[in-house]
Design a protein around this motif. Structure first.
Motif, mmCIF file in Angstrom:
data_model
loop_
_atom_site.group_PDB
_atom_site.id
_atom_site.type_symbol
_atom_site.label_atom_id
_atom_site.label_comp_id
_atom_site.label_asym_id
_atom_site.label_seq_id
_atom_site.Cartn_x
_atom_site.Cartn_y
_atom_site.Cartn_z
ATOM 1 N N VAL A 88 37.183 -16.623 28.369
ATOM 2 C CA VAL A 88 38.549 -17.136 28.433
ATOM 3 C C VAL A 88 39.379 -16.438 27.352
ATOM 4 N N ASP A 89 40.638 -16.240 27.635
ATOM 5 C CA ASP A 89 41.542 -15.575 26.695
ATOM 6 C C ASP A 89 42.100 -16.615 25.737
ATOM 7 N N VAL A 127 36.705 -23.237 35.744
ATOM 8 C CA VAL A 127 37.601 -23.127 34.593
ATOM 9 C C VAL A 127 38.923 -22.488 35.020
ATOM 10 N N LYS A 128 38.858 -21.518 35.915
ATOM 11 C CA LYS A 128 40.066 -20.835 36.386
ATOM 12 C C LYS A 128 41.005 -21.806 37.090
ATOM 13 N N LEU A 170 35.941 -23.077 22.144
ATOM 14 C CA LEU A 170 35.293 -23.218 20.843
ATOM 15 C C LEU A 170 34.354 -22.049 20.583
ATOM 16 N N GLU A 171 33.605 -21.647 21.603
ATOM 17 C CA GLU A 171 32.678 -20.525 21.449
ATOM 18 C C GLU A 171 33.427 -19.222 21.188
ATOM 19 N N GLU A 172 34.530 -19.005 21.907
ATOM 20 C CA GLU A 172 35.352 -17.813 21.678
ATOM 21 C C GLU A 172 35.911 -17.789 20.258
ATOM 22 N N SER A 173 36.037 -18.959 19.655
ATOM 23 C CA SER A 173 36.570 -19.064 18.299
ATOM 24 C C SER A 173 35.473 -18.996 17.240
#
Length: 654
Positions: free
Chosen positions: A295-296, A340-341, A362-365
């Motif tokens: 995710v962006d 999610v989309k 959270l994971e992307e962060s």
């Protein structure tokens, strides 16, 4: 002559003896079955199962599963008439053109009228079939000529092509049973996990091996495991407050197919290991793929959130963003329609979609986060014996920050960070870790929930009794209050005033910070509406009652008392008497403690100068109490209600 023939025929269909107790040995209806109209062990029972039996086996001719079902039930009074309404649910698999069916329905009502036994048979025309849902057909019928004192006997045979779906048997129901028996014959090439649920002991439990019970056209054969399970004197299961799903406690035996060993030597495994399930989840088309979906975060999150250097503050901000921008559609699906989309586009989605997006952001962060599968309170406990994925109906996430873990669920706009909905407090869940492997973890709130009231009153210049109330609620008590207050402040105030009809409320103010605060605090001014009788005032100090009535009313409870969380209550009351009144009578001190100091209450009053102080404290130190604590909790609750309702301060005018 006709009368004599009738009596002979009746004796052939019914045994009339000098018995003084019910016949719980077979389906034969005795004189006692018809004449006894009370059940000594449960005076509240409206009906009673005298005898029932199930017998499941694989038919030797067509290799389908058959279950013969027999019931004999005594109708004790009019409230028990509903037990004459029989429903049979049949499973359909339209994709494979297979379905269950029922055959040989026989149902008879027995009545004793003027010392003559009258039997009434069910007609075929009175058996009805209807579609229950896409996968279930409902067969229903009602036993005819039901009266108080009737005995009903009915039987049928279930035919099922689904050999993997072996018949479960429920020993316990909402009426008591004298005898319930289940016989099961299972070919040795079919291996099932067996699970006895409900914690009740079997009166009969035998297993024998029958040689060559099943043979095939090509000469193959199998031995059968033939088991008999029975329970006696089974109490009715009655639901009450503070419990999880009935399915956790109803006494029954369940079967889960593990392995089929074909006559040709082929082996098919149905029950999997958690290691296998974990591998499947990694590649699953819904959950697995969505958890790995990129995710962006920079596009979805504001720059303030994206650039926040403090990990805990950043996690809280991401959590609040999900709460505010996305709406739960109240669907619990976790293995279907997860996208999610679609959630990002529609701003609305099911449990999995919302909490997987939370997980991915959270994971992307760079935050340590893992998904947790669980079963909600109303759905029953997930079995720990082996993986049964259909037991799970909910998904939350676990975040670890600075060696501290938090459970998160963004479906509820009133939850504070680290808090999950009450529906999720079902003891445990399965933490998914695709690197180290999944494991069971406890699902428990990290903090107690509490209610604290401080009431400070005095006599004003006109001798009106006035004062101020301050209260603070935390945890699930705060969550309940926030959900009541924020959607409708006027409705909340009306309810507050209606709960205390002898006071008037003014200057109400909520002092806590918003609907996601971890507490709910308020204050308001009050004025008592109280009459003076012969220069004497009678005052109940409790303007708020923690429990309006005792929720525990059963004579005996056989399942745990599940509050879901630890909690405590504190009510502090101060009355400044001034110069015009003196205390004639005040409440006496009371203390009560649960066994093993698992909870307590204390109530004390004292004079300090010219001020009367009362302190009422309740502490439940465990989220769940075993059934053995029920009589003590019932007594404790009774005392709580009595204190709140009947405590009295008597003041004399000086």
């Amino acid at each position: 002559m006709k009368k004599t023939i009738l009596i002979i025929l009746l004796f052939n269909s019914i045994i009339i003896t000098a018995q003084s107790s019910f016949n719980s040995e077979d389906l034969k209806v005795t004189k006692s079955d018809l004449t006894i109209n009370t059940y000594e062990k449960d005076s509240t029972a409206n009906a009673l199962v005298l005898y029932e039996q199930g017998n499941s086996y694989f038919d030797k001719k067509d290799f389908i599963l058959k279950t013969e079902v027999k019931h004999k039930v005594k109708i004790l009074n009019r409230e028990g008439f509903d037990n004459a309404n029989v429903k049979i649910y049949l499973y359909n698999d339209d994709n494979n053109n297979k379905k269950e069916k029922v055959e040989d329905i026989i149902a008879t009502t027995y009545n004793l009228i003027d010392k003559v036994v009258i039997t009434t048979r069910l007609k075929k025309a009175d058996v009805f079939e209807e579609k229950y849902n896409d996968n279930t057909t409902l067969i229903k019928f009602t036993l005819p000529n039901i009266k108080e004192g009737s005995v009903i006997v009915y039987s049928y045979t279930l035919i099922s092509p689904f050999m993997f779906k072996y018949k479960d048997w429920r020993f316990q129901d909402d009426i008591p049973k004298l005898y319930s028996e289940y016989r099961a014959s299972i070919p040795g090439n079919w291996i099932f996990h067996k699970k006895l649920v409900g914690g009740k002991k079997l009166a009969v439990s035998t297993i024998e091996i029958k040689k060559d019970c099943l043979t095939t056209y090509n000469g193959g054969s199998a031995d059968c495991e033939e088991s008999v399970y029975a329970m006696k004197d089974i109490p009715a299961f009655i639901s009450e407050d503070y419990m999880t799903a009935e399915s956790n406690y109803l006494a029954r035996i369940e079967y889960e197919l593990e392995t089929i060993r074909g006559m040709d030597g082929r082996i098919s495994h149905y029950t999997k290991t958690w290691e296998t399930v974990d591998k499947e989840f990694r590649t699953d088309g819904d959950i697995g793929r969505q958890l790995k979906k990129s995710v962006d975060a920079e596009k979805l999150l504001s720059q303030d959130i994206f650039n926040e250097p403090d990990t805990l503050k950043k996690a809280k901000a991401i959590f609040n963003y999900l709460q505010e921008d996305y709406t739960w559609n109240e669907k619990y699906r976790i293995f279907k329609d997860v996208s999610v989309k679609d959630l990002i586009n529609d701003k609305s989605g099911n449990v999995s979609s919302i909490n997987i997006l939370l997980h991915n952001l959270l994971e992307e962060s760079g935050i340590d986060v893992k998904p947790i599968l669980l079963s909600t309170r109303n759905n029953g406990f997930a079995t720990k014996l082996y993986p049964v994925i259909s037991d799970f109906n909910y998904l939350i996430v676990q975040v670890t920050i600075n060696k501290k873990t938090y459970f998160l669920d963004a479906t509820d706009k009133y939850l504070s960070f680290g808090e999950i909905p009450f529906r999720c407090l079902n003891e445990y869940g399965r933490l998914l870790d695709f690197k180290e492997g999944s494991k069971w973890i406890d699902i428990k709130p990290s903090k107690k929930s509490s209610i604290m009231y401080n009431v400070d009153i005095h006599f004003d210049e006109e001798q009106n009794l006035v004062g101020k109330v301050k209260n603070r609620l935390t945890g699930y008590h705060a969550l309940h209050a926030k959900k009541s207050y924020y959607p409708s402040e006027d409705g909340y105030l009306n309810k507050l005033e209606n709960n205390s009809p002898f006071i008037e409320i003014s200057n109400h103010e909520v002092t806590s910070k918003g609907k996601t605060s971890d507490k709910f605090s308020e204050s308001y001014d009050i004025e008592y509406n109280i009459d003076e009788i012969n220069q004497t005032l009678y005052l109940n100090p409790f303007i708020v009652k923690f429990f309006a009535e005792n929720p525990f009313k059963l004579q005996e409870r056989t399942y745990p008392i599940d509050f879901g969380y630890k909690d405590n209550y504190l009510y502090s009351f101060k009355l400044s008497l001034g110069e015009n009144y003196s205390v004639k009578e005040m409440p006496k001190e009371i203390r009560l403690t649960l066994p093993n100091d698992a909870g307590n209450l204390s109530f004390a009053s004292k004079m300090v100068g010219n001020d009367l102080h009362l302190l009422f404290k309740i502490d439940f130190k465990a989220p769940v109490y075993p059934a053995e604590y029920y009589p003590y909790l019932k007594e404790l609750m009774s005392k709580i209600v009595d204190i709140q309702k009947n405590s009295l301060i008597v003041l004399n005018k000086t």
